[in-house]
Design an enzyme around this catalytic site. Structure first.
Site, short mmCIF file in Angstrom:
data_model
loop_
_atom_site.label_atom_id
_atom_site.label_comp_id
_atom_site.label_asym_id
_atom_site.label_seq_id
_atom_site.Cartn_x
_atom_site.Cartn_y
_atom_site.Cartn_z
CD GLU A 146 36.69 -1.82 -41.27
OE1 GLU A 146 36.09 -0.93 -40.64
OE2 GLU A 146 37.85 -2.17 -41.02
CD GLU A 150 35.80 -12.94 -43.59
OE1 GLU A 150 35.87 -14.17 -43.47
OE2 GLU A 150 35.00 -12.36 -44.34
CG ASN A 206 39.12 -5.56 -51.54
OD1 ASN A 206 40.06 -5.41 -50.77
ND2 ASN A 206 37.91 -5.88 -51.13
CB ALA A 250 51.77 -19.18 -56.62
N GLY A 255 39.61 -16.37 -52.68
CA GLY A 255 38.17 -16.57 -52.55
C GLY A 255 37.66 -15.65 -51.46
CB CYS A 258 36.13 -9.20 -49.78
SG CYS A 258 35.32 -9.13 -48.16
C1 UGA Z 1 40.16 -8.75 -48.18
C2 UGA Z 1 41.19 -7.61 -48.09
O1 UGA Z 1 42.49 -8.16 -47.86
C3 UGA Z 1 40.83 -6.64 -46.96
O2 UGA Z 1 41.74 -5.56 -46.93
C4 UGA Z 1 39.41 -6.12 -47.21
O3 UGA Z 1 39.00 -5.25 -46.17
C5 UGA Z 1 38.46 -7.29 -47.27
O4 UGA Z 1 38.85 -8.19 -48.33
C6 UGA Z 1 37.09 -6.75 -47.53
O5 UGA Z 1 36.84 -6.24 -48.62
O6 UGA Z 1 36.26 -6.75 -46.60
P1 UGA Z 1 39.77 -11.00 -46.78
O7 UGA Z 1 38.68 -11.31 -47.75
O8 UGA Z 1 39.54 -11.19 -45.32
O9 UGA Z 1 40.24 -9.47 -46.96
O10 UGA Z 1 40.98 -11.95 -47.16
P2 UGA Z 1 42.47 -11.79 -47.72
O11 UGA Z 1 43.42 -11.93 -46.61
O12 UGA Z 1 42.58 -10.62 -48.61
O13 UGA Z 1 42.56 -13.11 -48.61
C7 UGA Z 1 41.71 -13.27 -49.74
C8 UGA Z 1 42.01 -14.55 -50.46
O14 UGA Z 1 43.25 -14.46 -51.13
C9 UGA Z 1 42.09 -15.80 -49.60
O15 UGA Z 1 41.38 -16.84 -50.23
C10 UGA Z 1 43.57 -16.10 -49.54
O16 UGA Z 1 43.83 -17.45 -49.36
C11 UGA Z 1 44.02 -15.62 -50.90
N1 UGA Z 1 45.45 -15.27 -50.99
C12 UGA Z 1 45.96 -14.26 -50.24
C13 UGA Z 1 46.28 -15.96 -51.87
O17 UGA Z 1 45.83 -16.88 -52.59
N2 UGA Z 1 47.59 -15.60 -51.96
C14 UGA Z 1 48.12 -14.62 -51.23
O18 UGA Z 1 49.34 -14.34 -51.36
C15 UGA Z 1 47.28 -13.92 -50.33
#
Ligand code: UGA
Length: 431
Positions: A146, A150, A206, A250, A255, A258
């Protein structure tokens, strides 16, 4: 199709509701009675945009049921496993106890011809081990990772950008094609692979996303040493379509439930396979990420004249990202906790995550709203980029606080505008 979903957390509950909305007849199973009670009443047990509406609609059509009793899966031909795989308490590997328990609980109720579909993120090799348990019942296993995010979970489940089927038979492909008929009819790419490839696709995706974020955060560290601006750098390199601007923000780092645990589990699994060095860089990715939290704390401390002790610090955000109430491994919450540990008088607020944060960290101060968090602050630190914070008016905000000092841990505010309104503004990797 009649189907069951084992595990009703962020992944399983959304999957169950989305499958029901596509016309399938779904039963969701979870061991958490309170969660099942809420879902059965059509209430979402966590914040996820669009989920309450979906649950209400499914409730009305009667296509979605929830139960704590796994025997209710009888009659379903497809059984999804959507339970969590958190980090082990005693190491970096994935804790597979919930996946193992889900499979154990399914075994007595499986019928020949059933398809068990793993969606949880697991270390490569897990599917092969589970198949050996499932196949003697006459049922079959497929691994179908998947990729939902979120905050966009409903959309990502109903309109995925790709489908990956790790299978051992054509029949499994046919069944999964029926499950995802709607997405396939709109041309969603579908990749059919073996088990290890399907498991690795998720882990690799990921790991790549985490690496991309830590790359730009490493550039932020260099920018800090040179006076460059990492946000302009990201815009400029992002115009190269081979690089792309997405996931190059940046800030205080990644966090959630995942990315952090998945890169650690990947390293642990690679070491077991004797290939630790292939993904040794993931340890650096993790280290860069954690350093950014420290950097935010140092900036706040510096802004307060060298010590946060007894200083009122307003922490804007607690969730690991906006549009979520999830505080698992949240950089925002970590910053709040560490500032509290330095003796700061921390007052935090988040549009959705305050209750979750308070349960885990009752020692922190929490405000009831935006006005409450800002009132009397000697420093403000923005750590989750909710719309409410991105759209703050610098002049009005200056009137609420005791000292117009802000650390923008997500680089989402306009430094010129804030400085023009009298603020001492500090971003990450920005002059
Ligand atoms: C992540 C993946 O993006 C999904 O594709 C995957 O399905 C999911 O994990 C999972 O394994 O279930 P998610 O944990 O919902 O999804 O969040 P992300 O949107 O990936 O963000 C993760 C973290 O990265 C957040 O803390 C966000 O603030 C941070 N982030 C994101 C940054 O610091 N910089 C960015 O440019 C993008």
């Amino acid at each position: 199709m009649k189907m069951s979903v084992i595990g009703c957390g962020y992944l399983g509950a959304v999957h169950a509701a989305a499958m029901a909305s596509l016309g399938h007849d779904v039963v969701g199973i979870d061991v958490d009675a309170a969660k099942i009670e809420a879902l059965a009443a059509g209430r979402a047990p966590f914040f996820e945009p669009g989920l309450p509406e979906l649950l209400t609609a499914d409730h009305e059509t009667g296509s979605l049921r929830f139960s704590t009793d796994v025997s209710e899966i009888t009659g379903s031909a497809v059984h999804f496993i959507g339970v969590g795989t958190p980090q082990r308490r005693d190491g970096n590997g994935a804790d597979l106890q919930y996946v193992d328990a889900a499979v154990e609980s399914l075994l007595p109720h499986l019928s020949p011809g059933d398809l068990v579909v793993g969606k949880s993120t697991v270390p490569v090799g897990t599917a092969e081990r589970l198949a050996a348990l499932i196949e003697p019942t006459g049922a079959e296993l497929a691994w179908n990772p998947e990729f939902l995010r979120e905050g966009f979970a409903v959309k990502d489940t109903i309109e995925p950008d790709r489908l990956v089927y790790g299978v051992r038979s054509d029949r499994a492909v046919e069944i999964l094609d029926q499950v995802y008929a709607q997405a396939l009819s709109t041309g969603t790419p579908r990749l059919v692979t073996d088990f290890p490839t399907a498991e690795l696709v998720k882990t690799a995706a990921n790991a790549f996303l985490a690496t991309k974020i830590s790359f730009i955060n490493a550039m932020a560290e260099i920018a800090e040493a040179t006076g460059a601006d990492v946000t302009q750098l990201a815009d400029a390199i992002g115009h190269d379509v081979r690089i792309g601007r997405k996931f190059l923000n940046a800030g205080v780092g990644f966090g959630g439930g995942c990315l952090p645990k998945d890169i650690r589990a990947f390293s642990a699994r690679a070491e077991e396979l004797g290939r630790g060095e292939s993904v040794a860089f993931l340890k650096e990715v993790d280290a860069i990420n954690l350093r950014r939290r420290r950097r935010v704390i140092d900036l706040v401390t510096d802004a307060l004249g060298g010590s946060a002790y007894n200083k009122r610090v307003a922490v804007l955000g607690l969730a690991f990202k906006p549009d979520s109430d999830d505080i698992r491994d949240s950089p925002a919450l970590d910053v709040a906790v560490q500032l509290h540990g330095l003796g700061a008088d921390v007052v935090a607020w988040d549009p959705e995550a305050v209750d979750n944060a308070r349960r885990l960290h009752p020692q922190l101060g929490y405000a009831d709203d935006l006005d409450g968090v800002l009132a009397g602050a000697e420093a403000v630190v923005l750590v989750t980029e909710w719309k409410q914070f991105r759209e703050l008016d610098p002049a009005k905000t200056a009137e609420a606080v005791a000292s117009a000092t802000i650390v923008d841990g997500r680089n989402v505010l306009d430094p010129q505008e804030w400085r023009a309104a009298g603020w001492t503004y500090q971003g990450l990797g920005r002059p």
